[in-house]
Design a protein around this motif. Structure first.
Motif, PDB file in Angstrom:
ATOM      1  N   LEU A 137      36.618   8.727  -2.289  1.00  0.00           N
ATOM      2  CA  LEU A 137      36.078   9.614  -0.784  1.00  0.00           C
ATOM      3  C   LEU A 137      34.045   9.524  -0.470  1.00  0.00           C
ATOM      4  O   LEU A 137      34.342   8.385   0.095  1.00  0.00           O
ATOM      5  N   LYS A 138      34.163  10.147  -1.324  1.00  0.00           N
ATOM      6  CA  LYS A 138      32.261   9.771  -1.519  1.00  0.00           C
ATOM      7  C   LYS A 138      31.518   9.091  -1.217  1.00  0.00           C
ATOM      8  O   LYS A 138      30.931   8.391  -0.564  1.00  0.00           O
ATOM      9  N   ASN A 139      32.338   7.939  -1.641  1.00  0.00           N
ATOM     10  CA  ASN A 139      31.997   7.308  -2.491  1.00  0.00           C
ATOM     11  C   ASN A 139      32.078   5.546  -1.820  1.00  0.00           C
ATOM     12  O   ASN A 139      31.088   4.908  -1.337  1.00  0.00           O
ATOM     13  N   PHE A 140      33.274   6.358  -1.306  1.00  0.00           N
ATOM     14  CA  PHE A 140      33.048   5.288  -0.009  1.00  0.00           C
ATOM     15  C   PHE A 140      32.205   4.684   0.885  1.00  0.00           C
ATOM     16  O   PHE A 140      31.715   4.377   2.107  1.00  0.00           O
ATOM     17  N   GLN A 141      31.535   6.744   1.650  1.00  0.00           N
ATOM     18  CA  GLN A 141      30.376   6.672   1.872  1.00  0.00           C
ATOM     19  C   GLN A 141      29.001   5.761   1.771  1.00  0.00           C
ATOM     20  O   GLN A 141      28.725   5.291   3.320  1.00  0.00           O
ATOM     21  N   SER A 142      28.825   5.728   0.763  1.00  0.00           N
ATOM     22  CA  SER A 142      27.804   5.305   0.598  1.00  0.00           C
ATOM     23  C   SER A 142      28.069   3.152   1.072  1.00  0.00           C
ATOM     24  O   SER A 142      26.815   1.890   1.220  1.00  0.00           O
ATOM     25  N   CYS A 143      29.185   2.901   1.005  1.00  0.00           N
ATOM     26  CA  CYS A 143      30.302   1.582   1.321  1.00  0.00           C
ATOM     27  C   CYS A 143      29.207   1.406   2.901  1.00  0.00           C
ATOM     28  O   CYS A 143      28.877  -0.007   3.488  1.00  0.00           O
ATOM     29  N   ILE A 144      29.903   2.641   3.548  1.00  0.00           N
ATOM     30  CA  ILE A 144      29.281   2.199   5.313  1.00  0.00           C
ATOM     31  C   ILE A 144      27.670   2.439   5.315  1.00  0.00           C
ATOM     32  O   ILE A 144      27.867   1.940   6.244  1.00  0.00           O
ATOM     33  N   SER A 145      27.449   3.363   4.578  1.00  0.00           N
ATOM     34  CA  SER A 145      25.810   3.180   4.918  1.00  0.00           C
ATOM     35  C   SER A 145      25.137   2.166   4.427  1.00  0.00           C
ATOM     36  O   SER A 145      24.095   1.583   4.892  1.00  0.00           O
ATOM     37  N   SER A 146      25.965   0.783   3.100  1.00  0.00           N
ATOM     38  CA  SER A 146      25.604  -0.296   3.170  1.00  0.00           C
ATOM     39  C   SER A 146      25.662  -1.110   4.709  1.00  0.00           C
ATOM     40  O   SER A 146      24.924  -1.911   5.061  1.00  0.00           O
ATOM     41  N   GLY A 147      26.764  -0.590   4.672  1.00  0.00           N
ATOM     42  CA  GLY A 147      27.175  -1.838   5.991  1.00  0.00           C
ATOM     43  C   GLY A 147      26.031  -1.419   7.574  1.00  0.00           C
ATOM     44  O   GLY A 147      25.811  -2.638   8.119  1.00  0.00           O
ATOM     45  N   MET A 148      25.964   0.153   8.005  1.00  0.00           N
ATOM     46  CA  MET A 148      25.264  -0.236   9.295  1.00  0.00           C
ATOM     47  C   MET A 148      23.669  -0.187   8.534  1.00  0.00           C
ATOM     48  O   MET A 148      23.217  -0.647   9.146  1.00  0.00           O
ATOM     49  N   ASP A 149      23.471  -0.182   6.894  1.00  0.00           N
ATOM     50  CA  ASP A 149      21.377  -1.114   7.020  1.00  0.00           C
ATOM     51  C   ASP A 149      22.471  -2.455   7.130  1.00  0.00           C
ATOM     52  O   ASP A 149      20.655  -3.094   7.434  1.00  0.00           O
ATOM     53  N   ALA A 150      23.199  -3.652   6.727  1.00  0.00           N
ATOM     54  CA  ALA A 150      22.981  -4.619   7.223  1.00  0.00           C
ATOM     55  C   ALA A 150      23.235  -5.001   8.419  1.00  0.00           C
ATOM     56  O   ALA A 150      23.065  -5.962   9.131  1.00  0.00           O
ATOM     57  N   ALA A 151      24.063  -3.916   9.256  1.00  0.00           N
ATOM     58  CA  ALA A 151      23.727  -4.348  10.736  1.00  0.00           C
ATOM     59  C   ALA A 151      22.181  -4.114  11.014  1.00  0.00           C
ATOM     60  O   ALA A 151      22.348  -4.968  11.869  1.00  0.00           O
ATOM     61  N   SER A 152      22.068  -3.305  11.297  1.00  0.00           N
ATOM     62  CA  SER A 152      20.521  -2.690  11.216  1.00  0.00           C
ATOM     63  C   SER A 152      19.529  -4.111  11.032  1.00  0.00           C
ATOM     64  O   SER A 152      19.149  -4.366  11.848  1.00  0.00           O
ATOM     65  N   SER A 153      19.488  -4.517  10.344  1.00  0.00           N
ATOM     66  CA  SER A 153      19.222  -5.634   9.338  1.00  0.00           C
ATOM     67  C   SER A 153      19.283  -7.032  10.647  1.00  0.00           C
ATOM     68  O   SER A 153      18.129  -7.629  10.857  1.00  0.00           O
ATOM     69  N   VAL A 154      20.361  -6.827  10.878  1.00  0.00           N
ATOM     70  CA  VAL A 154      20.888  -8.460  11.413  1.00  0.00           C
ATOM     71  C   VAL A 154      20.099  -8.105  13.642  1.00  0.00           C
ATOM     72  O   VAL A 154      19.550  -8.776  13.470  1.00  0.00           O
ATOM     73  N   ALA A 155      20.173  -7.100  13.686  1.00  0.00           N
ATOM     74  CA  ALA A 155      19.843  -6.572  14.620  1.00  0.00           C
ATOM     75  C   ALA A 155      18.266  -6.879  14.866  1.00  0.00           C
ATOM     76  O   ALA A 155      18.384  -7.529  15.962  1.00  0.00           O
ATOM     77  N   LEU A 156      17.170  -6.832  13.840  1.00  0.00           N
ATOM     78  CA  LEU A 156      15.990  -6.948  14.162  1.00  0.00           C
ATOM     79  C   LEU A 156      15.713  -8.436  13.573  1.00  0.00           C
ATOM     80  O   LEU A 156      14.723  -8.739  14.014  1.00  0.00           O
ATOM     81  N   ASP A 157      16.667  -9.324  13.271  1.00  0.00           N
ATOM     82  CA  ASP A 157      16.096  -9.922  12.987  1.00  0.00           C
ATOM     83  C   ASP A 157      16.032 -10.608  14.399  1.00  0.00           C
ATOM     84  O   ASP A 157      16.095 -11.773  14.484  1.00  0.00           O
ATOM     85  N   LEU A 158      17.740 -10.737  15.343  1.00  0.00           N
ATOM     86  CA  LEU A 158      17.710 -10.949  16.320  1.00  0.00           C
ATOM     87  C   LEU A 158      16.962 -11.110  17.340  1.00  0.00           C
ATOM     88  O   LEU A 158      16.577 -11.782  17.941  1.00  0.00           O
ATOM     89  N   VAL A 159      15.981  -9.900  16.874  1.00  0.00           N
ATOM     90  CA  VAL A 159      14.768  -8.880  18.432  1.00  0.00           C
ATOM     91  C   VAL A 159      13.616 -10.166  17.417  1.00  0.00           C
ATOM     92  O   VAL A 159      13.576 -10.771  18.753  1.00  0.00           O
ATOM     93  N   GLU A 160      13.881 -10.433  16.203  1.00  0.00           N
ATOM     94  CA  GLU A 160      12.816 -11.437  15.711  1.00  0.00           C
ATOM     95  C   GLU A 160      12.860 -12.979  16.311  1.00  0.00           C
ATOM     96  O   GLU A 160      11.708 -13.345  16.606  1.00  0.00           O
ATOM     97  N   THR A 161      14.225 -12.905  16.623  1.00  0.00           N
ATOM     98  CA  THR A 161      13.932 -14.891  16.888  1.00  0.00           C
ATOM     99  C   THR A 161      14.470 -14.064  18.319  1.00  0.00           C
ATOM    100  O   THR A 161      14.825 -15.596  19.024  1.00  0.00           O
ATOM    101  N   GLN A 162      14.065 -13.191  19.011  1.00  0.00           N
ATOM    102  CA  GLN A 162      14.655 -13.455  20.612  1.00  0.00           C
ATOM    103  C   GLN A 162      16.413 -14.616  20.993  1.00  0.00           C
ATOM    104  O   GLN A 162      16.184 -14.608  21.933  1.00  0.00           O
ATOM    105  N   THR A 163      16.575 -13.632  19.903  1.00  0.00           N
ATOM    106  CA  THR A 163      17.992 -14.581  19.847  1.00  0.00           C
ATOM    107  C   THR A 163      19.562 -13.475  21.516  1.00  0.00           C
ATOM    108  O   THR A 163      19.178 -12.325  20.380  1.00  0.00           O
ATOM    109  N   GLU A 164      19.891 -13.932  21.823  1.00  0.00           N
ATOM    110  CA  GLU A 164      20.524 -13.431  22.983  1.00  0.00           C
ATOM    111  C   GLU A 164      22.434 -12.920  22.195  1.00  0.00           C
ATOM    112  O   GLU A 164      22.476 -14.205  21.650  1.00  0.00           O
ATOM    113  N   VAL A 165      22.946 -12.166  21.861  1.00  0.00           N
ATOM    114  CA  VAL A 165      24.144 -11.486  21.875  1.00  0.00           C
ATOM    115  C   VAL A 165      24.884 -10.936  22.591  1.00  0.00           C
ATOM    116  O   VAL A 165      24.548 -10.257  23.424  1.00  0.00           O
TER     117      VAL A 165
END
Length: 245
Positions: A25-53
């Motif tokens: 279960l603790k290993n699964f926490q690292s998967c959640i952490s990776s998912g948060m990193d990916a979502a954060s990266s996409v959000a920053l991409d959207l700001v850079e391209t000024q894309t509205e979602v």
């Protein structure tokens, strides 16, 4: 279920199977952490391209979902560990129903849930800060933040932002900036790590190199990648190179 000896003594109970499951279960926490990193990266991409979602599919909502999963998983792990510790410490004559005990502990923790819990989720807090900083670097304002004039002087914003591009240690433009979670100042990662290691070798504390900062004990654990600033620097340099061509 935990194994035990035929004598029935709780002193011989083995929780190896349960503890192995907890490890997974603790290993699964690292998967959640990776998912948060990916979502954060996409959000920053959207700001850079000024894309509205639309808010329904926003990365902000995705981060909240990840934070909720992380909180529930933490509660479940704590509930299981609490049940194990109870049996180990109390050594009851009759082993209690561990499933019911875990459920009871889990519900008790879940009942204490609050929206302020997200303020303790480091990934979520960092995401909100990075998003805000990148919007600031690009001169973008949310509806609630737009309390100034509608017109934004982009050149003025760029000039102000450039002062944040310089590392207080190297006095050069940063390529891989890291932010100090304690005082909020940023440095070139290699430079601040080298400074901290040098101080520690001499058994001294590393002070924040930013002039006027009162933080006198900078630790490695205080540093987080400043993705928003890194992107802002790269974007500024790309624009500068295009203008020079």
């Amino acid at each position: 279920m935990p194994g035990r000896s035929t004598s029935g003594s709780t002193g011989f109970i083995s929780f190896s199977g349960v503890e192995s499951a907890l490890s997974s279960l603790k290993n699964f926490q690292s998967c959640i952490s990776s998912g948060m990193d990916a979502a954060s990266s996409v959000a920053l991409d959207l700001v850079e391209t000024q894309t509205e979602v639309s808010s329904e599919y926003s990365m902000d909502k995705a981060m909240i979902e990840f934070a909720i999963m992380d909180r529930e998983l933490n509660h479940y792990i704590k509930a299981v560990q609490s049940a194990i510790n109870h049996v180990k410490e109390e050594r009851p004559e009759k082993i209690p129903d561990l499933k019911l005990l875990v459920e009871k502990n889990f519900v008790a923790l879940q009942n204490k849930n609050s929206d302020t819990d997200f303020e303790n989720n480091e990934k979520f807090v960092q995401f909100k800060q990075q998003l805000k900083e990148l919007k600031k670097q690009y001169g973008l304002q949310g509806e609630r933040e737009a309390d100034g004039p509608e017109g934004v002087d982009e050149d003025m914003i760029v000039t102000q932002s450039q002062t944040n591009f310089i590392c207080p240690i190297t006095q050069l433009e940063m390529k891989k900036p890291v932010k100090n979670k304690v005082c909020g100042h940023t440095y070139e990662e290699e430079a601040i790590v080298r400074m901290i290691e040098s101080k520690h070798r001499r058994r001294k504390k590393a002070c924040c190199p930013k002039i006027g900062c009162s933080h006198t004990d900078v630790k490695m654990s205080d540093l987080v990648q400043d993705e928003a600033l890194r992107r802002a620097i790269e974007s500024h340099n790309k624009k500068r190179n295009r203008h020079s061509e």
